[in-house]
Design a protein around this motif. Structure first.
Motif, PDB file in Angstrom:
ATOM      1  N   ILE A  31       0.876  -1.179   0.000  1.00 35.37           N
ATOM      2  CA  ILE A  31       0.000   0.000   0.000  1.00 35.37           C
ATOM      3  C   ILE A  31       0.912   1.227   0.000  1.00 35.37           C
ATOM      4  CG2 ILE A  31      -1.815   1.292   1.216  1.00 35.37           C
ATOM      5  CD1 ILE A  31      -2.922  -1.317   0.215  1.00 35.37           C
ATOM      6  N   PHE A  43      -8.328  -4.708  -0.191  1.00 40.11           N
ATOM      7  CA  PHE A  43      -7.443  -4.747   0.978  1.00 40.11           C
ATOM      8  C   PHE A  43      -7.832  -5.908   1.900  1.00 40.11           C
ATOM      9  CE2 PHE A  43      -6.158  -3.816   5.310  1.00 40.11           C
ATOM     10  CZ  PHE A  43      -4.798  -3.608   5.123  1.00 40.11           C
ATOM     11  N   TYR A  82      -3.714  -7.236  -2.498  1.00 34.89           N
ATOM     12  CA  TYR A  82      -3.500  -5.943  -3.147  1.00 34.89           C
ATOM     13  C   TYR A  82      -2.049  -5.830  -3.615  1.00 34.89           C
ATOM     14  CZ  TYR A  82      -1.580  -5.236   1.495  1.00 34.89           C
ATOM     15  OH  TYR A  82      -0.847  -5.389   2.635  1.00 34.89           O
ATOM     16  N   ILE A  85      -9.387   2.660   3.589  1.00 30.35           N
ATOM     17  CA  ILE A  85      -8.633   1.563   2.944  1.00 30.35           C
ATOM     18  C   ILE A  85      -8.950   0.238   3.638  1.00 30.35           C
ATOM     19  CG2 ILE A  85      -6.327   0.606   2.502  1.00 30.35           C
ATOM     20  CD1 ILE A  85      -5.304   3.481   2.186  1.00 30.35           C
TER      21      ILE A  85
END
Ligand code: ADP
Length: 456
Positions: free
Chosen positions: A231, A431, A436, A425
């Motif tokens: 991320i 997620f 991801y 998120i």
């Protein structure tokens, strides 16, 4: 063991190191800039010393003055934290010359791994997979372009001395190459004083998986599992977790062994990180080694129970690792969210200023690493990260739930932060599934900002 250590950093990491030193009954000398005189580390260090103006060049990067203070205050070692002088080979060498232990590897190792092309070559020599690309530094624009044609587009141009995503350009087509090469090289020259470039195949939306390493001066080297740091926004990490959902036991063991081989190839000691990108098929490639403690180190501490800063200090003092590879067990799941003083709605523009109300979350399995307090003025001079919220739970879903609760509870008044953006998120299906990749933020930015409007 050392009796007095100089902490050459600020903010949460300075506090983290000072706390660790206190637990080890080691005195701390903290250098701080005029802008940081009201900061929390200054209040809890044994001996705070004001070193100069806010400008980092005159304070946190002022090598000779820092060394001078270390000698005058009788420090036996310097902990550089992350950023600032932590990966500065020249500074590590100066410490060595003055007989002060640099808490990290020696200057030669920092230099070798800091040159990303040299690190790449070393890895190739030791059968550590690297991303297909350059075997040498690009000699010329024409030569680089020829290589790009051979590798096939898209390619990623990288600066040999790069860091923090600077000096890096994605190139999707030959006609973009020249402009990208020149601008990346110029950027790297301005930022690092070295415009040398190399090329890698651009792996499309890879996973960023890194392995924590600990190695002592006797050559004992172990890995402490991985962190998934996919991320990211503009190559800057936002959320990190351990373990990663994309690795199974076999792959973890295999990559861990490769990471140990990579560290050994470098003759490494201290805490360090071997970074990989992993593609859709599960192929993994070394991208770089970080020769310092990392921002996201707490997630590894939470799942392994090992205090990495303490280990780093012990290794610098010449002690052997107290744990072996077979002692390392990963328990449960940990997630970290980086809370920045910035405004996601205004393209993540920094939002410094006075904090007029502060409440941090707490409870079982919630850890807060931060140096802010109620009434603290967030300085515009430095990095915008003001806190790290770390949670630890039995499994990933529980950890996600715990992080949501922690962020719901947190109140930082008076300034803008990215906490709501982080919170959203944690509800995104991609997620939650845990698969991801580094394209997550780019793909979902609009949607997340749109969701955010419902919370205004
Ligand atoms: P820096 O030292 O500037 O942080 P890195 O080499 O660590 O640069 O790369 C930063 C990020 O860029 C990585 O976390 C990853 O997301 C991405 N990246 C690096 N190399 C590649 C590659 N060959 N293909 C795709 N993405 C990459």
């Amino acid at each position: 063991m050392f009796q007095r250590v100089l902490v050459a950093n600020r903010g949460e990491i300075a506090l983290r190191i000072i706390r660790c030193l206190r637990e080890m009954e080691i005195e701390s000398v903290l250098i701080y800039s005029e802008a940081d005189k009201e900061s929390l580390p200054v209040k809890i260090a044994t001996i705070p010393v004001c070193i100069g103006p806010a400008n980092a060049k005159e304070s946190y990067l002022n090598q000779d003055l820092i060394l001078d203070i270390a000698l005058k205050t009788g420090c036996e070692a310097i902990h550089p934290g992350y950023g600032f002088l932590s990966e500065n080979a020249e500074f590590a060498a100066k410490c060595e010359e003055k007989g002060i232990s640099f808490i990290g590897p020696c200057a030669e190792i920092i230099r070798r791994m800091g040159d990303k092309m040299e690190a790449r070559k070393l890895m190739m020599e030791h059968n550590v997979p690297v991303v297909p690309g350059s075997k040498e530094v690009c000699e010329s624009l024409a030569g680089a372009k020829e290589l790009a044609d051979k590798i096939g587009y898209p390619v990623l141009l990288k600066a040999v001395a790069g860091g923090g995503g600077r000096g890096m350009r994605r190139v999707y087509a030959p006609e973009e190459f020249e402009q990208a090469y020149q601008s990346a090289s110029m950027e790297a020259k301005a930022a690092f004083g070295n415009g040398d470039m190399y090329l890698e195949k651009l792996i499309l939306n890879p996973h960023h998986i890194e392995f924590q390493i600990l190695a002592d001066k006797s050559g004992n080297t172990i890995y402490l599992g991985e962190r998934d740091c996919s991320i990211q926004r503009r190559n800057q990490k936002m959320i990190e977790e351990s373990p990663s959902k994309i690795l199974d036991k076999q792959m973890r063991a295999k990559m861990g062994e490769v990471a140990v081989r990579a560290a050994k190839a470098a003759g490494y000691y201290s805490a360090g990180t071997i970074e990989f990108v992993v593609d859709e098929e599960g192929n993994y490639y070394f991208i770089e080694m970080n020769t310092r403690i990392q921002v996201e180190h707490p997630v590894t501490e939470m799942v392994t129970g090992i205090d990495l800063v303490r280990e780093q200090i012990k290794i610098a003092a010449g002690m052997d690792l107290s744990v072996k590879q077979e002692d390392i067990v990963m328990n449960g799941h940990a997630i970290e969210c980086r809370i920045n003083a910035e405004n996601p709605k205004m393209n993540f523009m920094p939002s410094p200023g006075k904090i007029d109300f502060l409440h941090f979350p707490g409870g079982k399995g919630v850890r807060v690493e931060s140096a802010i307090y109620d009434g603290y003025e967030v300085s515009p001079f430095y990095d915008s990260m003001i806190a790290k919220i770390i949670v630890h739970a039995d499994n990933r879903l529980e950890a996600i739930r715990k992080m949501r609760c922690a962020l719901e509870e947190m109140i930082v008044g008076g300034i803008e932060t990215n906490d709501k953006f982080q919170y959203l998120i944690l509800f995104h299906p991609e997620f939650i599934r845990g698969r991801y990749d580094t394209g997550f933020i780019e793909r979902n930015l609009e949607e997340l900002l749109e969701w955010g409007k419902d919370y205004e």
